[in-house]
Scaffold this motif. Sequence first.
Motif, PDB file in Angstrom:
ATOM      1  N   GLU A   1      40.077 -58.408  37.277  1.00 28.11           N
ATOM      2  CA  GLU A   1      41.212 -58.986  36.569  1.00 28.11           C
ATOM      3  C   GLU A   1      41.654 -60.289  37.229  1.00 28.11           C
ATOM      4  N   ARG A   2      42.168 -61.197  36.422  1.00 28.22           N
ATOM      5  CA  ARG A   2      42.639 -62.490  36.930  1.00 28.22           C
ATOM      6  C   ARG A   2      44.148 -62.636  36.802  1.00 28.22           C
ATOM      7  N   GLN A   3      44.782 -61.703  36.132  1.00 31.34           N
ATOM      8  CA  GLN A   3      46.224 -61.805  35.921  1.00 31.34           C
ATOM      9  C   GLN A   3      46.900 -60.479  36.196  1.00 31.34           C
ATOM     10  N   GLY A   4      48.097 -60.571  36.780  1.00 28.79           N
ATOM     11  CA  GLY A   4      48.938 -59.401  36.900  1.00 28.79           C
ATOM     12  C   GLY A   4      49.775 -59.243  35.636  1.00 28.79           C
ATOM     13  N   HIS A   5      50.733 -58.341  35.684  1.00 32.32           N
ATOM     14  CA  HIS A   5      51.583 -58.144  34.509  1.00 32.32           C
ATOM     15  C   HIS A   5      52.964 -57.683  34.942  1.00 32.32           C
ATOM     16  N   PHE A   6      53.931 -57.853  34.044  1.00 30.89           N
ATOM     17  CA  PHE A   6      55.307 -57.428  34.287  1.00 30.89           C
ATOM     18  C   PHE A   6      55.594 -56.147  33.518  1.00 30.89           C
ATOM     19  N   GLU A   7      56.409 -55.301  34.117  1.00 34.18           N
ATOM     20  CA  GLU A   7      56.856 -54.069  33.466  1.00 34.18           C
ATOM     21  C   GLU A   7      58.370 -53.967  33.567  1.00 34.18           C
ATOM     22  N   ASP A   8      58.975 -53.252  32.615  1.00 33.16           N
ATOM     23  CA  ASP A   8      60.399 -52.926  32.682  1.00 33.16           C
ATOM     24  C   ASP A   8      60.580 -51.641  33.469  1.00 33.16           C
ATOM     25  N   GLY A   9      61.705 -51.522  34.116  1.00 33.36           N
ATOM     26  CA  GLY A   9      62.034 -50.289  34.818  1.00 33.36           C
ATOM     27  C   GLY A   9      63.539 -50.144  34.964  1.00 33.36           C
ATOM     28  N   GLU A  10      63.967 -48.938  35.227  1.00 36.31           N
ATOM     29  CA  GLU A  10      65.381 -48.705  35.502  1.00 36.31           C
ATOM     30  C   GLU A  10      65.536 -47.427  36.310  1.00 36.31           C
ATOM     31  N   MET A  11      66.636 -47.318  37.002  1.00 42.12           N
ATOM     32  CA  MET A  11      66.952 -46.120  37.774  1.00 42.12           C
ATOM     33  C   MET A  11      68.447 -45.883  37.679  1.00 42.12           C
ATOM     34  N   ASP A  12      68.840 -44.642  37.762  1.00 38.62           N
ATOM     35  CA  ASP A  12      70.256 -44.302  37.743  1.00 38.62           C
ATOM     36  C   ASP A  12      70.875 -44.643  39.098  1.00 38.62           C
ATOM     37  N   SER A  13      71.920 -45.443  39.069  1.00 38.34           N
ATOM     38  CA  SER A  13      72.574 -45.874  40.295  1.00 38.34           C
ATOM     39  C   SER A  13      73.907 -45.155  40.453  1.00 38.34           C
ATOM     40  N   ARG A  14      74.012 -44.376  41.503  1.00 37.76           N
ATOM     41  CA  ARG A  14      75.280 -43.707  41.793  1.00 37.76           C
ATOM     42  C   ARG A  14      76.339 -44.722  42.202  1.00 37.76           C
ATOM     43  N   LEU A  15      75.934 -45.747  42.967  1.00 41.06           N
ATOM     44  CA  LEU A  15      76.888 -46.739  43.450  1.00 41.06           C
ATOM     45  C   LEU A  15      77.450 -47.598  42.316  1.00 41.06           C
ATOM     46  N   MET A  16      76.620 -47.899  41.331  1.00 43.85           N
ATOM     47  CA  MET A  16      77.068 -48.739  40.225  1.00 43.85           C
ATOM     48  C   MET A  16      77.571 -47.918  39.043  1.00 43.85           C
ATOM     49  N   ASP A  17      77.354 -46.609  39.109  1.00 48.53           N
ATOM     50  CA  ASP A  17      77.794 -45.705  38.055  1.00 48.53           C
ATOM     51  C   ASP A  17      77.206 -46.087  36.697  1.00 48.53           C
ATOM     52  N   ARG A  18      75.958 -46.538  36.726  1.00 54.87           N
ATOM     53  CA  ARG A  18      75.252 -46.924  35.521  1.00 54.87           C
ATOM     54  C   ARG A  18      73.798 -47.156  35.894  1.00 54.87           C
ATOM     55  N   PRO A  19      72.876 -47.224  34.936  1.00 51.64           N
ATOM     56  CA  PRO A  19      71.484 -47.517  35.281  1.00 51.64           C
ATOM     57  C   PRO A  19      71.330 -48.938  35.836  1.00 51.64           C
ATOM     58  N   LEU A  20      70.433 -49.079  36.773  1.00 54.66           N
ATOM     59  CA  LEU A  20      70.117 -50.387  37.334  1.00 54.66           C
ATOM     60  C   LEU A  20      68.769 -50.802  36.762  1.00 54.66           C
ATOM     61  N   TYR A  21      68.771 -51.857  35.982  1.00 57.56           N
ATOM     62  CA  TYR A  21      67.578 -52.319  35.267  1.00 57.56           C
ATOM     63  C   TYR A  21      66.839 -53.355  36.111  1.00 57.56           C
ATOM     64  N   TYR A  22      65.504 -53.392  35.982  1.00 60.60           N
ATOM     65  CA  TYR A  22      64.719 -54.391  36.704  1.00 60.60           C
ATOM     66  C   TYR A  22      63.441 -54.702  35.946  1.00 60.60           C
ATOM     67  N   ARG A  23      62.867 -55.864  36.261  1.00 59.81           N
ATOM     68  CA  ARG A  23      61.507 -56.224  35.879  1.00 59.81           C
ATOM     69  C   ARG A  23      60.681 -56.217  37.159  1.00 59.81           C
ATOM     70  N   ILE A  24      59.393 -55.917  37.039  1.00 61.12           N
ATOM     71  CA  ILE A  24      58.556 -55.885  38.228  1.00 61.12           C
ATOM     72  C   ILE A  24      57.184 -56.458  37.908  1.00 61.12           C
ATOM     73  N   TYR A  25      56.726 -57.374  38.763  1.00 66.52           N
ATOM     74  CA  TYR A  25      55.393 -57.949  38.645  1.00 66.52           C
ATOM     75  C   TYR A  25      54.430 -57.117  39.480  1.00 66.52           C
ATOM     76  N   LEU A  26      53.345 -56.670  38.826  1.00 76.08           N
ATOM     77  CA  LEU A  26      52.301 -55.906  39.496  1.00 76.08           C
ATOM     78  C   LEU A  26      51.028 -56.751  39.490  1.00 76.08           C
ATOM     79  N   PRO A  27      50.389 -56.941  40.636  1.00 78.18           N
ATOM     80  CA  PRO A  27      49.258 -57.867  40.736  1.00 78.18           C
ATOM     81  C   PRO A  27      48.018 -57.352  40.011  1.00 78.18           C
ATOM     82  N   PRO A  28      46.994 -58.190  39.842  1.00 76.71           N
ATOM     83  CA  PRO A  28      45.749 -57.745  39.196  1.00 76.71           C
ATOM     84  C   PRO A  28      45.179 -56.505  39.884  1.00 76.71           C
ATOM     85  N   CYS A  29      44.680 -55.574  39.081  1.00 77.75           N
ATOM     86  CA  CYS A  29      44.063 -54.326  39.559  1.00 77.75           C
ATOM     87  C   CYS A  29      45.042 -53.484  40.388  1.00 77.75           C
TER      88      CYS A  29
END
Length: 302
Positions: free
Chosen positions: A69-97
């Motif tokens: 592979e020559r390109q990585g890709h981005f994915e959406d993610g989220e986790m429940d945050s006790r400190l923020m009292d709401r889900p914490l949303y993020y994007r994440i870049y994962l490298p090729p392979c």
Amino acid sequence: MRIACWGVILVFLLAACGGSVPPAASPAVVSPAPSLTLLGATGISPSPSPTLQASPTSMPVSTPTPCPERQGHFEDGEMDSRLMDRPLYYRIYLPPCFDARSDTAYPVLILLHGQSYRADQWERLGMGAAADALIAAGQMRPFVILLPEEWNTGIAQRESPYGRALVEELLPFVESHYGLCRERACRAVGGLSRGAAWALDLAFEHPDLFSAVGAHSLAPYYGQETHLRQIILSHPETVFPRVYLDTGRADRYRAEAISVEEMFTRLSVPHEWYFNEGLHDEAYWQAHVPAYLRWYTRDWLP
């Protein structure tokens, strides 16, 4: 004497008649004493015995499978945050392979967006494409880029739980889910504008977690310079992360950024300072993305 003479005569007769002389008994084999190597005036030491080496085998040596592979890709993610009292949303870049189940411990770069923007800001500025190019050229080992989203950028930063949520909840979560390296040397954090202020706080409040911090077009909150000064003065023996500061000459927050840089200089905090042409806008940040990325990842060589 007489026995010896008869022995000579017997040998002469056997030879004259074509007979053979029985061989003499073989002497006992005595191993020579080991040779000695001079050690100067202090004494002597036996030379080492030669080491027997096995003949080479034809067993193949395993090599890593090249990544097609020559390109990585981005994915959406989220986790429940006790400190923020709401889900914490993020994007994440994962490298090729990318493979979270492999033995690879991926370094992670955390990049924080500016006020009124969302998690995809650094992605739109071209950070993923810059990472692909470095990895494909073999100039950098595969690494992960985490882009958290601050839900409410209007709240005063000293009153927001966002910083604690990133360190105490999100970082352990992504480390366990994506097979990330958990050592200080494998983590860097940076941000632009408001995100730059968050990045400095995280890095100086947790110098044991991050090896590098970048503050691009820093827009510090009220009292941040004092906060950072107190941390530095109260921990004189602490090795803080290496620091990158930059801003545009026409940036509306340049005076505040320069003040923080001068404070670092007075307190002898090692840092790099770049005063470039440009405004406080995405065109400025996008133009410097390749330079930022090379700086963050310079210790993550293949």
